[in-house]
Design a protein around this motif. Structure first.
Motif, PDB file in Angstrom:
ATOM      1  N   UNK A  79      33.463  48.702  44.220  1.00  0.00           N
ATOM      2  CA  UNK A  79      33.099  47.411  44.820  1.00  0.00           C
ATOM      3  C   UNK A  79      33.206  46.290  43.797  1.00  0.00           C
ATOM      4  N   UNK A  80      32.736  46.552  42.589  1.00  0.00           N
ATOM      5  CA  UNK A  80      32.825  45.548  41.535  1.00  0.00           C
ATOM      6  C   UNK A  80      34.274  45.242  41.214  1.00  0.00           C
ATOM      7  N   UNK A  81      35.086  46.293  41.082  1.00  0.00           N
ATOM      8  CA  UNK A  81      36.505  46.104  40.762  1.00  0.00           C
ATOM      9  C   UNK A  81      37.247  45.332  41.836  1.00  0.00           C
ATOM     10  N   UNK A  82      36.941  45.606  43.109  1.00  0.00           N
ATOM     11  CA  UNK A  82      37.602  44.894  44.202  1.00  0.00           C
ATOM     12  C   UNK A  82      37.266  43.406  44.177  1.00  0.00           C
ATOM     13  N   UNK A  83      36.005  43.097  43.919  1.00  0.00           N
ATOM     14  CA  UNK A  83      35.611  41.687  43.856  1.00  0.00           C
ATOM     15  C   UNK A  83      36.304  40.992  42.691  1.00  0.00           C
ATOM     16  N   UNK A  86      39.982  40.395  43.497  1.00  0.00           N
ATOM     17  CA  UNK A  86      40.187  39.352  44.514  1.00  0.00           C
ATOM     18  C   UNK A  86      40.115  37.954  43.907  1.00  0.00           C
ATOM     19  N   UNK A  87      39.202  37.745  42.954  1.00  0.00           N
ATOM     20  CA  UNK A  87      38.950  36.406  42.438  1.00  0.00           C
ATOM     21  C   UNK A  87      39.441  36.205  40.998  1.00  0.00           C
ATOM     22  N   UNK A  88      40.212  37.139  40.488  1.00  0.00           N
ATOM     23  CA  UNK A  88      40.557  37.145  39.067  1.00  0.00           C
ATOM     24  C   UNK A  88      41.270  35.879  38.614  1.00  0.00           C
ATOM     25  N   UNK A 154      38.173  33.560  37.213  1.00  0.00           N
ATOM     26  CA  UNK A 154      37.449  34.747  37.622  1.00  0.00           C
ATOM     27  C   UNK A 154      35.941  34.534  37.632  1.00  0.00           C
ATOM     28  N   UNK A 155      35.198  35.540  38.104  1.00  0.00           N
ATOM     29  CA  UNK A 155      33.762  35.373  38.345  1.00  0.00           C
ATOM     30  C   UNK A 155      32.896  35.335  37.098  1.00  0.00           C
TER      31      UNK A 155
END
Length: 539
Positions: A79-83, A86-88, A154-155
């Protein structure tokens, strides 16, 4: 809600950041984000020393870390990797991170790189045969993170607090690793400077002062120490020290308690101060002697609440964060804690602790909602109690659960019902405006304390329900008759008809059984009997 509480200076400060973010965003998608980084000689940073570090009872676990373990706050790595994916490549200020998408606190946790901080410490105490593997894991971990997270994209650049917490890891790696190439070191120095620059321009000030400010100050100190012979670096170092000096008496109260009314954040803040003091003094950058009496008071405050098993009540918010890493922390001082009185009151922070030879530990909360003006991390827990017997937690504070993604549960755990006190008419003692902002804060006070012939009588009250159409004042009296018998009496004064809800929250492992006229609460070897009757006085 923040603007309602903001001074004109804060409005200008926030407006300036909004304008700068728009400018940075344009640059990110036109000519690219470039920041001139000064070239400094090796001697400016190579001689820096790490502060003294202590390791807790758990192992350093280098093998697990070498195999790829990271800290995720019980959130799936997928889940962390997908987020992140997505926003990288999105400018950090444009990222949407409402709770429906992810708990942003969980996304940020691995990017604190505290798994690498733990490996760095392990490298200092490891056998020589392990050092090369550890060196490679640290190098690969940091460089991989920098490659995947370009500056301000990114986040992981949303919060300057998070950048501040990464900086010690970068600096540790810089000064303790011996086999990096010049190119690798240049990348790391580049990251240290850019993180320092970003933190310096986005400090949590005015109404946002709190533990975030301390994290950011730590980042300024570590980045400033590396670049201290440049104009910018010198400013960062001085600003970081100045903010820590200012905030010590603001965040750690005169009696040693937390202004934020959060025990977890109190531990976090005290460790960050120890981290800064150890680093500054070891490198001859600043004499932190004047900080230490207040830090000692903070340590003694937490020790007073510690039961025979080392448990401390989960009062106020907790995000399960660490200054360095789990079971790794800066040296906390060798000050002996000699508090042996059966009843200890902390008048400024608003708590009383009753204990008997560490077999029984009873806490009574008569403190404020939290740090004004937003009261971010406080809970509506006026007159709440907790009880530990023989090192077993029996009556507990419910804790925090999580910050994001579950608004109904966030409201519950912050609210009055989640604490061992009385809820009136289904309302909290204060008004939750958002997950981090309260309005209509209550005033709580210790009205009297009497110790006589082995008995202790405490009386406290709060006005949180004065805002009701028909106001009610809640007063609670706690009477310790002997070393193991308590009477709790709630008195309500006011007018009108009201619903009163009294809650006692048990530890999840506790069980309740009926024994004759008593209810028996058991948890392992601990046992508490209650007459099963709730008696209140209403005027």
């Amino acid at each position: 809600m923040r603007l309602k509480r903001a001074s004109m200076a804060e409005v200008f400060y926030r407006a300036k950041h909004r304008i700068e973010n728009k400018q940075l965003r344009r640059r990110a998608f036109s000519e690219g984000l470039t920041l001139p980084v000064p070239c400094i000689p090796r001697d400016d940073w190579a001689g820096l020393l790490m502060p003294d570090i202590q390791v807790g009872v758990d192992s350093i676990e280098p093998e697990e870390l070498l195999k790829g373990k990271i800290y995720t706050l019980n959130t799936g790595e997928d889940s962390i990797g997908q987020f992140e994916t997505r926003w990288r490549n999105i400018f950090s200020g444009d990222i949407k991170y409402n709770g429906a998408l992810a708990d942003i606190r969980a996304i940020w946790e691995p990017a604190r790189l505290q798994h690498l901080a733990k490996l760095i410490i392990a490298g200092q105490i490891s056998q020589p045969k392990d050092v090369s593997r550890i060196e490679k894991a640290i190098r690969d971990g940091i460089l991989d993170w920098l490659e995947k997270n370009p500056f301000l994209l990114g986040p992981h650049y949303i919060s300057p607090m998070e950048c501040g917490l990464r900086l010690p890891v970068f600096v540790y790696a810089l000064i303790t690793r011996n086999h990096w190439s010049d190119e690798d070191r240049d990348m790391l120095l580049d990251a240290v400077y850019k993180h320092g620059w970003w933190v310096a321009g986005r400090l949590s000030l005015y109404a946002s002062l709190g533990n975030h400010t301390i994290c950011e100050s730590i980042g300024l100190i570590f980045a400033g120490a590396v670049y201290r012979k440049t104009a910018e670096g010198k400013k960062w170092l001085e600003k970081g020290i100045s903010l820590l000096q200012q905030e010590l008496s603001h965040q750690v109260m005169e009696d040693g308690g937390p202004n934020e009314q959060s025990f977890n954040y109190h531990r976090f803040v005290l460790d960050l101060y120890r981290l800064a003091a150890g680093f500054l003094e070891k490198n001859g950058l600043y004499d932190c002697t004047l900080w230490k009496p207040r830090l000692t008071k903070g340590e003694n405050f937490l020790k007073t609440f510690m039961d025979a098993s080392g448990n401390v009540p989960s009062i106020g918010d907790s995000d399960d964060g660490y200054a360095l890493a789990p079971c790794v922390y800066p040296k906390r001082g060798d000050d002996d804690f000699m508090e042996t009185r059966p009843c200890v009151t902390f008048p400024e922070s608003g708590y009383t602790v009753i204990q008997s030879a560490k077999r029984l530990l009873f806490t009574f909360d008569h403190g404020s909602l939290g740090m004004a003006p937003l009261y971010n991390h406080g809970h509506a827990d006026a007159l709440s109690i907790s009880l530990s017997v023989a090192g077993e937690q029996v009556l507990v504070d419910s804790g925090t659960y999580r910050y994001n993604g579950e608004p109904e549960w966030r409201r519950y755990f912050k609210g009055t019902r989640a604490h061992n006190t009385v809820n009136i008419d289904g309302a909290d003692q204060a008004v939750q405006e958002t997950g981090f902002i309260w309005s209509h804060p209550y005033k709580a006070e210790l009205l009297s304390i009497i110790e006589k012939n082995g008995s202790i009588i405490l009386e406290a009250g709060h006005d949180g329900y004065a805002r009701l159409k028909h106001p009610v004042y809640h007063k609670r009296t706690v009477i310790l008759l002997d070393a193991s018998c308590f009477v709790i009496r709630d008195l309500f004064s006011g007018k009108g008809n009201h619903n009163f809800e009294l809650n006692f929250h048990l530890h999840p492992d506790a069980s309740v059984q009926s024994e004759d006229a008593w209810l028996s609460i058991r948890k392992n070897n601990a046992k508490v009997n209650t007459d099963g009757l709730v008696k209140s006085n209403i005027l």
